[in-house]
Write an enzyme that holds these catalytic residues in place. Structure first.
Site, short mmCIF file in Angstrom:
data_model
loop_
_atom_site.label_atom_id
_atom_site.label_comp_id
_atom_site.label_asym_id
_atom_site.label_seq_id
_atom_site.Cartn_x
_atom_site.Cartn_y
_atom_site.Cartn_z
N ASP A 180 -16.99 -17.38 12.85
CA ASP A 180 -15.59 -17.04 12.63
C ASP A 180 -14.77 -17.72 13.75
O ASP A 180 -15.32 -18.10 14.78
CB ASP A 180 -15.46 -15.51 12.70
CG ASP A 180 -14.02 -15.06 12.75
OD1 ASP A 180 -13.24 -15.50 11.90
OD2 ASP A 180 -13.69 -14.27 13.67
N ASP A 234 -10.89 -16.81 14.68
CA ASP A 234 -9.99 -15.89 15.41
C ASP A 234 -10.77 -14.73 16.03
O ASP A 234 -11.42 -13.95 15.32
CB ASP A 234 -8.93 -15.33 14.46
CG ASP A 234 -7.92 -16.38 14.06
OD1 ASP A 234 -7.37 -17.04 14.95
OD2 ASP A 234 -7.69 -16.55 12.85
C1 XBP Z 1 -8.25 -13.63 11.28
C2 XBP Z 1 -7.03 -13.59 10.50
C3 XBP Z 1 -6.13 -14.73 10.55
C4 XBP Z 1 -5.12 -14.81 11.66
C5 XBP Z 1 -3.86 -15.43 11.17
O1 XBP Z 1 -9.32 -13.02 10.54
O2 XBP Z 1 -6.80 -12.68 9.74
O3 XBP Z 1 -5.41 -14.62 9.37
O4 XBP Z 1 -4.89 -13.53 12.21
O5 XBP Z 1 -4.05 -16.68 10.64
P1 XBP Z 1 -10.80 -13.58 10.70
P2 XBP Z 1 -3.15 -17.18 9.40
O6 XBP Z 1 -11.03 -13.84 12.16
O7 XBP Z 1 -11.67 -12.45 10.19
O8 XBP Z 1 -10.96 -14.82 9.86
O9 XBP Z 1 -1.76 -16.76 9.69
O10 XBP Z 1 -3.32 -18.67 9.34
O11 XBP Z 1 -3.66 -16.50 8.15
MG MG Z 2 -12.17 -12.81 13.59
#
Ligand code: XBP
Ligand code: MG
Length: 243
Positions: A20, A22
Site C-alpha cells: 500500500d 498512503d
Molecule cells: C488511502 C486513501 C487515499 C488518500 C487520498 O487509502 O484513501 O485515497 O487518502 O488519495 P489506502 P486520493 O492507503 O488504503 O490506499 O485523493 O488520490 O484518493
Molecule cells: Mg494505507
C-alpha cells in the site's frame, strides 16, 4: 528473480510483496493529503477544515473523492457528488505540489526492506486507492522509476479498498497466485482488501492506525525497522497463529 526455487516443504515460495502507499510506504496523510483537502475547501470558499484528529476518523472512507462526498453529504450540501469531483481535482493539484516539492520521505526502514526483498529475488508491487496522477510521481521521487513491477491505483479499479479489486488486479498484472504474494498495509480497510483477495497481510501501523484492530493479519508491527525479507517469506510458510 530465481524461479528455480521450488516450494519449501509444507509451504509456498514468496514471489512478490505488494505494498500500500498512503500510510505504508510513506506517511502522506496528516501533512500531505489533509492540507491539500483543506486548501481545496478554502479555494472554493468553504469553511470546512479537517484538523489532525478529525481527519483520522475520516480515513475510514478510502479514496479522496469519496471522502469529500461523504463529508459534504453529512453536512447538507445540495450536490455532494458533483462538488466532490470539483474539489477533488483541486485537492489533487495541491497534493501533487507537495509530492513534487514537499518534505516527503519513505517511512523509516522501507528502503532497507525493499533492498532486502530485491536481493532475495522477490518482485515488488503496489496496490493503492490513491490517484495515478500523484502516485506515479511520488513513487518515482521516493524509489526511482523501475522499482515496482506492477502498480495499481484508484484509477484502475471501480471498487476501492476494502473491496479486493486493487489486489486482484495487481496479482493479475504480476501473473502470480495470491498464495505466493504477501501484502503490506497500514489500515483496517487495506487489510480487509488484501484478505478478501486471498493474500496474507502484514500490517505496519502508524500514528493514525496504531490503536486499530487487525483481525486476520499475519503480523502486526509498529514500524518497518524490525521487518526483513525473511519475515515476509516466513509469513507464507509458518503455521497461522505462531510468531
Ligand atoms: C488511502 C486513501 C487515499 C488518500 C487520498 O487509502 O484513501 O485515497 O487518502 O488519495 P489506502 P486520493 O492507503 O488504503 O490506499 O485523493 O488520490 O484518493
Ligand atoms: Mg494505507
Amino acid at each position: 528473480m530465481d524461479r528455480s526455487r521450488g516450494p519449501a516443504p509444507g509451504g509456498t515460495v514468496l514471489r512478490a510483496v505488494v505494498f500500500d502507499v498512503d500510510g505504508t510506504l510513506a506517511d502522506t496523510e496528516r501533512d500531505g493529503h489533509r492540507p491539500a483537502f483543506n486548501r481545496a475547501f478554502a479555494e472554493y470558499g468553504l469553511d470546512h477544515r479537517w484538523d489532525e484528529v478529525a481527519y483520522g476518523g475520516l480515513l475510514g472512507v478510502t479514496g479522496g473523492q469519496r471522502r469529500i462526498e461523504g463529508f459534504l453529504a453529512e453536512n447538507g450540501h445540495s450536490d455532494p457528488a458533483g462538488f466532490a469531483r470539483v474539489l477533488h481535482r483541486a485537492k489533487t493539484e495541491h497534493f501533487l505540489e507537495w509530492v513534487r516539492t514537499g518534505p516527503v520521505r519513505c517511512r523509516p526502514g522501507v528502503d532497507v526492506l525493499l533492498g532486502d526483498l530485491g536481493r532475495r529475488g522477490v518482485v515488488l508491487g503496489v496496490a493503492t486507492t490513491g490517484r495515478r496522477a500523484w502516485v506515479m510521481p511520488l513513487l518515482d521521487r521516493l524509489f526511482g522509476p523501475d522499482t515496482f513491477a506492477a502498480i495499481v491505483t484508484g484509477d484502475d479499479v471501480t471498487q476501492l479498498k476494502p473491496a479486493p479489486d486493487a489486489y486482484e488486479l495487481v496479482l493479475h498484472r504480476l501473473g502470480l497466485p495470491a498464495a505466493q504474494v504477501v501484502a503490506v498495509e497500514d489500515s483496517p480497510p487495506g487489510l480487509a482488501a488484501a484478505r478478501a483477495a486471498g493474500l496474507e497481510c502484514i500490517v505496519v501501523t502508524n500514528d493514525y492506525t496504531r490503536s486499530g484492530r487487525f483481525p486476520g493479519a499475519a503480523l502486526v508491527l509498529d514500524g518497518f525497522r524490525t521487518l526483513g525479507g525473511r519475515d515476509c517469506e516466513q509469513v507464507l510458510t509458518r503455521p497461522r497463529g505462531s510468531s
